[in-house]
Design a protein around this motif. Sequence first.
Motif, PDB file in Angstrom:
ATOM      1  N   LYS A   1       0.833  -1.196   0.000  1.00  0.00           N
ATOM      2  CA  LYS A   1       0.000   0.000   0.000  1.00  0.00           C
ATOM      3  C   LYS A   1       0.865   1.243   0.000  1.00  0.00           C
ATOM      4  O   LYS A   1       2.033   1.209   0.400  1.00  0.00           O
ATOM      5  N   GLU A   2       0.264   2.321  -0.469  1.00  0.00           N
ATOM      6  CA  GLU A   2       0.950   3.613  -0.505  1.00  0.00           C
ATOM      7  C   GLU A   2      -0.102   4.714  -0.511  1.00  0.00           C
ATOM      8  O   GLU A   2      -1.177   4.549  -1.090  1.00  0.00           O
ATOM      9  N   GLU A   3       0.213   5.831   0.133  1.00  0.00           N
ATOM     10  CA  GLU A   3      -0.652   7.005   0.114  1.00  0.00           C
ATOM     11  C   GLU A   3       0.232   8.218  -0.101  1.00  0.00           C
ATOM     12  O   GLU A   3       1.286   8.328   0.520  1.00  0.00           O
TER      13      GLU A   3
ATOM     14  N   ASN B   1      -8.983  21.099 -12.595  1.00  0.00           N
ATOM     15  CA  ASN B   1      -8.502  20.887 -13.961  1.00  0.00           C
ATOM     16  C   ASN B   1      -7.709  19.595 -14.114  1.00  0.00           C
ATOM     17  O   ASN B   1      -8.003  18.782 -14.970  1.00  0.00           O
ATOM     18  N   VAL B   2      -6.673  19.415 -13.317  1.00  0.00           N
ATOM     19  CA  VAL B   2      -5.861  18.191 -13.375  1.00  0.00           C
ATOM     20  C   VAL B   2      -4.950  18.144 -12.144  1.00  0.00           C
ATOM     21  O   VAL B   2      -4.488  19.178 -11.663  1.00  0.00           O
ATOM     22  N   MET B   3      -4.734  16.927 -11.644  1.00  0.00           N
ATOM     23  CA  MET B   3      -3.827  16.725 -10.512  1.00  0.00           C
ATOM     24  C   MET B   3      -2.828  15.633 -10.885  1.00  0.00           C
ATOM     25  O   MET B   3      -3.200  14.631 -11.493  1.00  0.00           O
ATOM     26  N   LYS B   4      -1.585  15.841 -10.506  1.00  0.00           N
ATOM     27  CA  LYS B   4      -0.535  14.857 -10.768  1.00  0.00           C
ATOM     28  C   LYS B   4      -0.418  13.933  -9.562  1.00  0.00           C
ATOM     29  O   LYS B   4      -0.332  14.394  -8.427  1.00  0.00           O
ATOM     30  N   VAL B   5      -0.425  12.637  -9.841  1.00  0.00           N
ATOM     31  CA  VAL B   5      -0.324  11.622  -8.796  1.00  0.00           C
ATOM     32  C   VAL B   5       0.871  10.731  -9.120  1.00  0.00           C
ATOM     33  O   VAL B   5       0.905  10.115 -10.186  1.00  0.00           O
ATOM     34  N   TYR B   6       1.832  10.682  -8.201  1.00  0.00           N
ATOM     35  CA  TYR B   6       3.019   9.845  -8.419  1.00  0.00           C
ATOM     36  C   TYR B   6       3.146   8.836  -7.287  1.00  0.00           C
ATOM     37  O   TYR B   6       3.290   9.207  -6.124  1.00  0.00           O
ATOM     38  N   PHE B   7       3.064   7.550  -7.640  1.00  0.00           N
ATOM     39  CA  PHE B   7       3.265   6.476  -6.673  1.00  0.00           C
ATOM     40  C   PHE B   7       4.683   5.944  -6.811  1.00  0.00           C
ATOM     41  O   PHE B   7       5.069   5.440  -7.871  1.00  0.00           O
ATOM     42  N   LYS B   8       5.454   6.056  -5.742  1.00  0.00           N
ATOM     43  CA  LYS B   8       6.850   5.615  -5.739  1.00  0.00           C
ATOM     44  C   LYS B   8       6.971   4.096  -5.830  1.00  0.00           C
ATOM     45  O   LYS B   8       7.887   3.581  -6.465  1.00  0.00           O
TER      46      LYS B   8
END
Length: 137
Positions: free
Chosen positions: A70-72, A81-88
């Motif tokens: 899991k990761e948050e 408008n837009v959101m950047k989501v980066y999962f390591k």
Amino acid sequence: MKKIFSLLIIGFSILSFAQSKVPFTGKRDFMIEQGASGTGTPSYYVDVKKNGDVYFGFVQINQANGEETKEEINAGKYNANVMKVYFKTYNETYYIKFDKEKIYLTDEKGNIKKSEDCCPVSEMDKGSCTCESALYE
């Protein structure tokens, strides 16, 4: 002149606040891309706080050994408008936008994507589907 300037500033402040108002607060689950992996499809969620902070996360349970991954992450303040989501964990970057009822996978400019990965099994023959999901409480 000072009164007019003050009124303009107040007007712009109210307008910018209204545009960034969060569509809901709390946690919602979603499933944009349909998975077919042997390790189990991640369950994604978005958690919107009262102050406008938006958290995205996932939980994935390996079907073979029961191991949980899991990761948050904090994606910043809500942006319609837009959101950047980066999962390591898996080195994945997504661009997402959402409203009260749906969430969309987009490009960097906020244009909603279409992909065969977004098709439910019943619609795989379509070739590509809109990358969207309902938000579930």
